[in-house]
Design a protein around this motif. Structure first.
Motif, mmCIF file in Angstrom:
data_model
loop_
_atom_site.group_PDB
_atom_site.id
_atom_site.type_symbol
_atom_site.label_atom_id
_atom_site.label_comp_id
_atom_site.label_asym_id
_atom_site.label_seq_id
_atom_site.Cartn_x
_atom_site.Cartn_y
_atom_site.Cartn_z
ATOM 1 N N ARG A 12 -24.116 10.841 -7.073
ATOM 2 C CA ARG A 12 -25.444 11.019 -6.564
ATOM 3 C C ARG A 12 -26.022 10.576 -5.784
ATOM 4 O O ARG A 12 -26.902 10.738 -5.291
ATOM 5 C CB ARG A 12 -26.132 11.254 -8.019
ATOM 6 N N ARG A 13 -25.352 9.297 -5.610
ATOM 7 C CA ARG A 13 -25.925 8.393 -4.616
ATOM 8 C C ARG A 13 -25.336 8.758 -3.407
ATOM 9 O O ARG A 13 -24.274 9.370 -3.099
ATOM 10 C CB ARG A 13 -25.430 7.109 -4.753
ATOM 11 N N ALA A 14 -26.187 8.508 -1.997
ATOM 12 C CA ALA A 14 -25.763 8.826 -0.607
ATOM 13 C C ALA A 14 -24.499 7.859 -0.503
ATOM 14 O O ALA A 14 -24.303 6.865 -1.179
ATOM 15 C CB ALA A 14 -26.870 8.348 0.221
ATOM 16 N N PRO A 15 -23.318 8.565 0.418
ATOM 17 C CA PRO A 15 -22.333 7.681 0.680
ATOM 18 C C PRO A 15 -22.741 6.384 1.273
ATOM 19 O O PRO A 15 -23.768 6.183 2.171
ATOM 20 C CB PRO A 15 -21.626 8.649 1.695
ATOM 21 N N LEU A 16 -22.102 5.196 0.913
ATOM 22 C CA LEU A 16 -22.249 3.976 1.518
ATOM 23 C C LEU A 16 -21.571 3.756 2.989
ATOM 24 O O LEU A 16 -22.102 3.330 3.871
ATOM 25 C CB LEU A 16 -21.517 2.931 0.572
ATOM 26 N N ARG A 17 -20.414 4.489 2.867
ATOM 27 C CA ARG A 17 -19.791 4.691 4.435
ATOM 28 C C ARG A 17 -19.064 5.983 4.350
ATOM 29 O O ARG A 17 -18.732 6.494 3.398
ATOM 30 C CB ARG A 17 -18.713 3.532 4.545
ATOM 31 N N LYS A 18 -18.682 6.467 5.506
ATOM 32 C CA LYS A 18 -17.896 7.494 5.909
ATOM 33 C C LYS A 18 -16.915 7.117 6.804
ATOM 34 O O LYS A 18 -17.151 6.670 7.809
ATOM 35 C CB LYS A 18 -18.619 8.877 6.384
ATOM 36 N N SER A 19 -15.672 7.850 7.022
ATOM 37 C CA SER A 19 -14.704 7.899 7.863
ATOM 38 C C SER A 19 -14.498 9.213 8.219
ATOM 39 O O SER A 19 -14.955 10.213 7.864
ATOM 40 C CB SER A 19 -13.479 7.091 7.449
ATOM 41 N N ALA A 20 -13.565 9.477 9.031
ATOM 42 C CA ALA A 20 -13.047 10.959 9.339
ATOM 43 C C ALA A 20 -12.691 11.756 8.352
ATOM 44 O O ALA A 20 -12.727 12.721 8.237
ATOM 45 C CB ALA A 20 -11.827 10.939 10.414
ATOM 46 N N HIS A 21 -12.007 11.139 7.330
ATOM 47 C CA HIS A 21 -11.407 11.732 6.212
ATOM 48 C C HIS A 21 -11.967 11.600 4.862
ATOM 49 O O HIS A 21 -11.888 12.126 3.905
ATOM 50 C CB HIS A 21 -9.858 11.777 6.019
ATOM 51 N N PHE A 22 -12.871 10.437 4.663
ATOM 52 C CA PHE A 22 -13.274 9.948 3.461
ATOM 53 C C PHE A 22 -14.634 9.563 3.358
ATOM 54 O O PHE A 22 -15.244 9.467 4.212
ATOM 55 C CB PHE A 22 -12.183 8.651 3.024
ATOM 56 N N ALA A 23 -15.332 9.703 2.220
ATOM 57 C CA ALA A 23 -16.622 9.228 1.989
ATOM 58 C C ALA A 23 -16.504 8.224 0.659
ATOM 59 O O ALA A 23 -15.709 8.544 -0.114
ATOM 60 C CB ALA A 23 -17.602 10.410 1.700
ATOM 61 N N LEU A 24 -17.358 6.995 0.885
ATOM 62 C CA LEU A 24 -17.497 6.385 -0.011
ATOM 63 C C LEU A 24 -18.723 5.966 -0.854
ATOM 64 O O LEU A 24 -19.538 5.854 -0.039
ATOM 65 C CB LEU A 24 -16.884 4.673 0.694
ATOM 66 N N HIS A 25 -18.721 6.223 -2.127
ATOM 67 C CA HIS A 25 -20.040 6.355 -2.924
ATOM 68 C C HIS A 25 -20.086 5.346 -3.953
ATOM 69 O O HIS A 25 -18.936 4.792 -4.377
ATOM 70 C CB HIS A 25 -20.076 7.410 -3.640
ATOM 71 N N GLY A 26 -21.208 4.467 -4.081
ATOM 72 C CA GLY A 26 -21.065 3.749 -5.236
ATOM 73 C C GLY A 26 -21.966 2.459 -4.591
ATOM 74 O O GLY A 26 -23.086 2.556 -3.994
ATOM 75 N N GLY A 27 -21.647 1.406 -5.336
ATOM 76 C CA GLY A 27 -22.423 -0.119 -5.033
ATOM 77 C C GLY A 27 -22.113 -0.836 -6.159
ATOM 78 O O GLY A 27 -21.316 -0.892 -7.211
ATOM 79 N N CYS A 106 -1.626 6.079 8.365
ATOM 80 C CA CYS A 106 -2.806 6.537 8.959
ATOM 81 C C CYS A 106 -3.972 6.385 7.608
ATOM 82 O O CYS A 106 -4.955 6.095 8.038
ATOM 83 C CB CYS A 106 -2.804 8.090 9.616
ATOM 84 N N VAL A 107 -3.493 7.035 6.745
ATOM 85 C CA VAL A 107 -4.465 6.820 5.600
ATOM 86 C C VAL A 107 -4.832 5.250 5.144
ATOM 87 O O VAL A 107 -5.849 5.091 5.014
ATOM 88 C CB VAL A 107 -3.756 7.712 4.514
ATOM 89 N N ARG A 108 -3.575 4.424 5.238
ATOM 90 C CA ARG A 108 -4.117 2.941 4.943
ATOM 91 C C ARG A 108 -5.070 2.411 5.869
ATOM 92 O O ARG A 108 -5.900 1.516 5.583
ATOM 93 C CB ARG A 108 -2.498 2.452 4.706
ATOM 94 N N ALA A 109 -4.652 2.679 7.086
ATOM 95 C CA ALA A 109 -5.558 2.198 8.158
ATOM 96 C C ALA A 109 -7.036 2.573 7.946
ATOM 97 O O ALA A 109 -7.818 1.856 8.151
ATOM 98 C CB ALA A 109 -4.949 2.313 9.524
ATOM 99 N N GLU A 110 -7.178 3.692 7.786
ATOM 100 C CA GLU A 110 -8.521 4.385 7.568
ATOM 101 C C GLU A 110 -9.301 4.048 6.410
ATOM 102 O O GLU A 110 -10.400 3.404 6.581
ATOM 103 C CB GLU A 110 -8.375 5.970 7.397
ATOM 104 N N LEU A 111 -8.367 3.804 5.149
ATOM 105 C CA LEU A 111 -9.005 3.061 3.869
ATOM 106 C C LEU A 111 -9.472 1.569 4.008
ATOM 107 O O LEU A 111 -10.278 1.086 3.727
ATOM 108 C CB LEU A 111 -8.102 3.304 2.804
ATOM 109 N N GLN A 112 -8.617 0.991 4.817
ATOM 110 C CA GLN A 112 -8.786 -0.460 5.046
ATOM 111 C C GLN A 112 -10.001 -0.761 5.969
ATOM 112 O O GLN A 112 -10.838 -1.491 5.408
ATOM 113 C CB GLN A 112 -7.798 -1.231 5.842
#
Length: 121
Positions: A12-27, A106-112
Motif C-alpha cells: 500500500r505504501r508508495a515504492p521507495l525505489r524503482k529500477s527498470a524491472h523491480f519496485a521496492l516497497h516498505g521501510g 543482470c538481475v544481481r547488478a540491478e538488485l544491488q
C-alpha cells in the motif's frame, strides 16, 4: 512469518525505489508496521507475477538472487521490512535462456543498485 496482511501493508505504501524491472516497497518498522513485524531484524518479501516471469525456472532464479542480495546487504542496513516486486519482464530476445548466467548477472547488478544504501533513501 509471511501473511497477506504484511504484504498488503507494505504494498500500500508508495515504492521507495524503482529500477527498470523491480519496485521496492516498505521501510523501517514504525508505529503502523510494528505489530505486523515484531522484533528486530530484516523482513524481505517477494512478488513475482507470472505475467512478467512466465517460467518457473526464471522466477526461482529471481527469488534466489533477491534473497542473496538482501542477505548480503542486511548487516549494513537498519532493520527494514521490504517487498521486492517484479514490475516488468526481462527481454526474451536478450536473455533467451530462462536461467542463463547473463540473466543472473543482470538481475544481481540491478538488485544491488536497488538495495544499496537504502537507509539513506
Amino acid at each position: 512469518m509471511r501473511e497477506r496482511s504484511q504484504f498488503d501493508a507494505l504494498l500500500r505504501r508508495a515504492p521507495l525505489r524503482k529500477s527498470a524491472h523491480f519496485a521496492l516497497h516498505g521501510g523501517a518498522p514504525d508505529a503502523t508496521l510494528g505489530e505486523l513485524f515484531p522484533g528486530p531484524g530484516h523482513w524481505v518479501g517477494i512478488v513475482l507475477p507470472k505475467r512478467w516471469a512466465r517460467r518457473a525456472v526464471t522466477r526461482n532464479l529471481l527469488r534466489r538472487q533477491i534473497y542473496s542480495v538482501a542477505h548480503a546487504l542486511a548487516p549494513s542496513q537498519p532493520p527494514l521490512a521490504l517487498v521486492v516486486r517484479l514490475r516488468s519482464a526481462f527481454a526474451p530476445g536478450q536473455f533467451p535462456s530462462a536461467a542463463s548466467v547473463a540473466l543472473r548477472r543482470c538481475v544481481r547488478a540491478e538488485l544491488q543498485q536497488l538495495l544499496q544504501g537504502l537507509h539513506r533513501a
